[in-house]
Write a protein that holds these residues in place. Structure first.
Motif, short mmCIF file in Angstrom:
data_model
loop_
_atom_site.label_atom_id
_atom_site.label_comp_id
_atom_site.label_asym_id
_atom_site.label_seq_id
_atom_site.Cartn_x
_atom_site.Cartn_y
_atom_site.Cartn_z
N GLY A 215 0.83 -1.20 0.00
CA GLY A 215 0.00 0.00 0.00
C GLY A 215 0.86 1.25 0.00
N ASP A 216 0.22 2.40 0.23
CA ASP A 216 0.96 3.65 0.15
C ASP A 216 1.98 3.78 1.27
N MET A 217 3.11 4.38 0.93
CA MET A 217 4.17 4.58 1.91
C MET A 217 4.33 6.09 2.17
N SER A 218 4.60 6.43 3.42
CA SER A 218 4.82 7.85 3.77
C SER A 218 6.26 8.24 3.44
N LEU A 219 6.57 9.52 3.57
CA LEU A 219 7.94 9.96 3.35
C LEU A 219 8.88 9.29 4.34
N ALA A 220 8.43 9.16 5.60
CA ALA A 220 9.28 8.50 6.60
C ALA A 220 9.57 7.06 6.18
N GLY A 221 8.55 6.37 5.68
CA GLY A 221 8.74 4.99 5.20
C GLY A 221 9.77 4.95 4.09
N LEU A 222 9.66 5.90 3.17
CA LEU A 222 10.61 5.95 2.05
C LEU A 222 12.03 6.22 2.56
N ILE A 223 12.15 7.11 3.52
CA ILE A 223 13.47 7.43 4.08
C ILE A 223 14.09 6.18 4.71
N TRP A 224 13.28 5.40 5.43
CA TRP A 224 13.82 4.17 6.05
C TRP A 224 14.22 3.15 4.99
N GLU A 225 13.53 3.12 3.85
CA GLU A 225 13.94 2.23 2.75
C GLU A 225 15.27 2.70 2.17
N LEU A 226 15.42 4.01 1.98
CA LEU A 226 16.67 4.56 1.43
C LEU A 226 17.82 4.33 2.40
N ASP A 227 17.49 4.37 3.69
CA ASP A 227 18.49 4.15 4.74
C ASP A 227 19.21 2.80 4.56
N LYS A 228 18.51 1.83 3.94
CA LYS A 228 19.11 0.49 3.78
C LYS A 228 20.12 0.43 2.64
#
Ligand code: 5AD
Ligand code: SF4
Length: 439
Positions: A215-228
């Protein structure tokens, strides 16, 4: 093989235009163009324009006028207008300036190759639609060329907030978020090519809600994905709206080590009466409480903001409320503008403030902002920061980079290379930068 054609792009306005210009250069690369830094040798000139204030839009027409001689000398030269002036004024540009062969709005860049072909064939080419497709997906992929250590990556475009002064909802259209997987693919590609810091861009970047695996991801969710992503060392985002500063994003500022302690959070004004007329749907007090919560999560965060003075019906007392708010927040950076009437926006219809008075307020506001900026920069002396080095400085053996707080830092250290991050002790604060020594 024939000589490649040369493309000269001039970019005005915000960082999103900088990103768009890079992508347009790549798209036209597929049509046999290479970029040049000189308008004189170009076969195609593209102005990527900004419509946010009147002066920005007027600059475009005066710049176009200057190309008359070039076009007379080289009849094959094609001239295009992209960006928000193209979107707002469309065909009007070709009427006002017959030199223009091509007009393309920000949502139609993926159609640039067709438009270029049309212009080459001697026709006028115009596209200012808001198509459904993701323009970035349709644009040709970035070539695998090496890149500098920092990059922009647009994740969200458009705005549904309709602040009463702003043209963005009209020129960039409704809020649209790009899907998570496409952003991650692009980010990994950038990192492979040498990028260490990515700034996520959006007109309302913290309203991001892109399609993700669940489902939809928030900016914080996206940041945590980029963090990896290994090799990606720093994440930033801009521009945020106070009403979309969600708990998970504040929490990311507390706990995500790659997310830099810098936040651009425009408030525009400090008077509730004016904020209401601006259709901002927050108050000065709710903004101040929000800043308090952000600082509780990340005490060293450096705040940055935007202000408009001389908004219609702003009184001296309203302006004083803006000064009060600025004194309370103490911004490390802030950008202040005199209100500029934009045709078609609600505020354009309201009683305007005397421009001499507005100028005076702008100067008084900038004096306070500059004082804070100075004090905050000076307070870095003696502190240790981490610096991502970007390029050599003017002196031999010197490198220049940015601290976590986005201050430019000069360091004398012959062993350092662009793309490296080092701990640095700040030893002096100069006019527009800091000087440091490796720890
Ligand atoms: N007049 C002056 N400043 C404006 N901005 C947006 N629209 C206008 C206008 N009509 C400023 C806001 C915004 C920044 C990008 O530009 O402060 O945050
Ligand atoms: Fe313009 Fe307001 Fe949207 Fe920012 S939030 S782009 S100022 S309408």
């Amino acid at each position: 093989m024939s000589e490649p054609k040369k493309l000269f792009i001039k970019t005005y306005g915000c960082q999103m235009n900088v990103y768009d210009s890079e992508r347009m250069a790549e798209a036209l690369g597929g049509q046999g163009y290479v970029e040049t830094q000189s308008a004189e040798e170009a076969d195609m000139i593209l102005l990527n324009t900004c419509h946010i204030r009147e002066k920005a839009a007027e600059k475009v027409y005066s710049e176009l006028g200057r190309f008359k001689g070039l076009k007379a000398a080289k009849p094959d030269l094609k001239i295009g207008v992209a960006g928000c002036v193209a979107q707002a004024e469309g065909e009007e540009i070709m009427r006002r300036q017959p030199l223009v062969d091509l007009v393309v709005g920000p949502q139609s860049y993926h159609r640039l190759p067709e438009l270029e072909a049309k212009a080459r064939a001697g026709e006028k080419a115009l596209d200012t639609d808001f198509p459904e497709e993701d323009k970035f997906e349709k644009l040709k992929g970035r070539p695998k060329a090496k890149r500098g250590p920092t990059a922009f990556l647009t994740v969200q475009e458009g705005c549904d907030k309709f602040c009463a002064f702003c043209v963005v909802p009209y020129t960039r259209g409704a809020e649209v978020s790009r899907p998570v997987d496409r952003i991650l693919t692009e980010a990994r590609d950038l990192v492979e090519r040498g990028v260490r810091e990515i700034t996520l861009l959006g007109q309302n970047v913290n309203a991001y809600h892109g399609a993700g695996p669940n489902g939809d991801m928030s900016l914080a969710g996206l940041i945590w994905e980029l963090d990896k992503i290994d090799g990606l060392e720093r994440i930033r985002f801009t521009t945020s709206h106070p009403n979309d500063m969600t708990d998970d994003l504040i929490e990311a500022h507390a706990n995500c080590a790659k997310l830099m302690p810098y936040l651009h959070l425009p408030v525009q004004a400090g008077s509730d009466r004016i904020l209401k007329r601006m259709n901002r749907s927050h108050t000065a007090d709710s903004y101040l409480r929000l800043v308090e919560r952000i600082r509780a999560a990340r005490p060293d965060i450096l705040m940055s903001g935007d202000f408009i003075v001389g908004f219609p019906e702003e009184t001296e007392a309203d302006f004083q409320a803006t000064l009060d708010l600025v004194e309370q927040v103490r911004y490390g950076y802030a950008y202040s503008f005199k209100y500029s009437t934009r045709p078609g926006t609600p505020a354009a219809e309201r009683p305007q403030v005397d421009p001499v008075e507005a100028d005076d307020r702008l100067q008084r506001l900038q004096a306070v902002i500059t004082r804070h900026q100075r004090e905050i920069q000076d307070s870095m002396v003696g502190r240790e920061v981490s610096v991502l080095f970007e390029k050599p400085g003017r002196l031999a053996g010197q490198m220049v980079g940015k601290s976590e707080y986005l201050h430019a830092v000069h360091v004398q250290a012959p062993g350092l290379a662009a793309g490296q991050i080092a701990r640095v002790r700040i030893v002096a604060s100069r006019a527009n930068s800091l000087a440091g020594e490796p720890v």
